[in-house]
Design a protein around this motif. Structure first.
Motif, short mmCIF file in Angstrom:
data_model
loop_
_atom_site.label_atom_id
_atom_site.label_comp_id
_atom_site.label_asym_id
_atom_site.label_seq_id
_atom_site.Cartn_x
_atom_site.Cartn_y
_atom_site.Cartn_z
N THR A 134 2.23 6.00 6.96
CA THR A 134 2.94 4.78 7.37
C THR A 134 1.98 3.70 7.83
OG1 THR A 134 3.11 5.39 9.71
CG2 THR A 134 4.84 6.23 8.25
N VAL A 135 2.54 2.50 8.01
CA VAL A 135 1.82 1.44 8.73
C VAL A 135 2.68 1.04 9.93
CG1 VAL A 135 0.55 0.59 6.71
CG2 VAL A 135 2.78 -0.38 7.26
N LEU A 173 7.70 2.32 12.33
CA LEU A 173 6.69 2.49 11.28
C LEU A 173 7.31 2.13 9.94
CD1 LEU A 173 5.64 6.11 12.39
CD2 LEU A 173 4.43 3.98 12.96
N PRO A 213 -1.15 -4.43 -0.84
CA PRO A 213 -1.37 -4.86 0.55
C PRO A 213 -0.67 -6.18 0.90
CG PRO A 213 -3.42 -4.01 -0.36
CD PRO A 213 -2.41 -4.01 -1.49
N ARG A 233 3.08 -5.50 1.35
CA ARG A 233 3.26 -4.73 2.58
C ARG A 233 3.12 -5.62 3.81
NH1 ARG A 233 -1.87 -1.63 3.46
NH2 ARG A 233 -2.38 -3.68 4.27
N ASP A 234 2.06 -6.44 3.84
CA ASP A 234 1.83 -7.28 5.01
C ASP A 234 2.94 -8.31 5.18
OD1 ASP A 234 -0.44 -5.80 5.34
OD2 ASP A 234 -1.82 -7.36 4.68
N ASN A 287 4.62 3.86 3.74
CA ASN A 287 3.83 3.20 2.70
C ASN A 287 4.29 3.72 1.34
OD1 ASN A 287 1.99 1.67 1.35
ND2 ASN A 287 0.23 2.94 1.89
N GLU A 323 1.11 9.16 10.94
CA GLU A 323 0.00 8.18 10.99
C GLU A 323 -0.51 7.88 9.57
OE1 GLU A 323 -2.00 7.78 14.38
OE2 GLU A 323 -2.64 5.97 13.31
#
Lengths: 136, 136
Positions: free
Chosen positions: B14-15, B26, B120, B123-124, B29, B11
């Motif tokens: 990772t995302v 997952l 971010p 990643r997104d 990150n 949890e």
């Protein structure tokens, strides 16, 4: 289809156990850990995803069979299953029986400590036991 | 059957990308490597061989799907696929896209270099692209 030829580095580092329907089963000649390698006998395959769907299914079946055999024979605490292949490109799957007391625990085994060749008698006994379990 | 709860270390590291039929997908990150983790949503399972046969077959299918997605999106030179779990016992399968220029090559990624959190926005964008490829 070209005939299957085992990569020379796998040939050098292992002893043969036998052939399952898809994969050649090899024992790493490293007494640090009970360590099998499955090599699907498909020439030119590098990645699991490059196998045909029925071959992938069979590979998973053989991963389960060899995992169960290793677990039963070694009473290990953990199994490590991995297809890495950064150095030897021929697709091969490591199945390593890990113990909390082994020299690399809890790290992965690759590159952790130098291999220790088996005593021939120990190696031959283990190979015979594996052949019995796997029916090869 | 007990409800599935993701291990707190997974949890934390990772995302979430989404859920396939068997596994939660997952993204680690860690901007060093494009690195997915599949976690079969079966509570209490540690080893691949502990899964039922149909679950193992589905896991192999999902390994192939995520491998193909990573390969297409990253144009990586090698995939590393591994179920290790020496530290986090909840069964999870790493699918790592490797490049000859990445900071650990040709070593395995585990413990090689410290993780670098994604920007971010990067990643997104990557998660969105993965969701599109995987249909999750």
């Amino acid at each position: 289809m070209k005939p299957f030829v085992l990569h020379p580095q796998l040939e050098r580092d292992t002893v043969p156990v036998g052939d399952l329907a898809l994969s050649r089963v090899l024992l790493m000649n490293d007494a640090n850990y009970p360590w099998l390698i499955l090599v699907p006998r498909c020439e030119g395959i590098v990645e699991i995803v490059d196998l045909a769907e029925d071959e992938r299914r069979q590979l998973m079946q053989e991963i389960a069979e060899t995992s169960a055999a290793l677990k039963a024979l070694t009473e290990c605490e953990k199994l490590n299953v991995a297809a890495i292949g950064n150095i030897v490109p021929q697709l091969h799957v490591h199945i390593v029986a890990r113990r909390h007391s082994d020299p690399a625990w809890p790290k992965p085994v690759w590159g952790a400590v130098p291999a220790i060749a088996y005593e021939p008698r120990v190696r031959d006994g283990f190979v015979a036991a594996l052949r019995g379990r796997l029916g090869v």
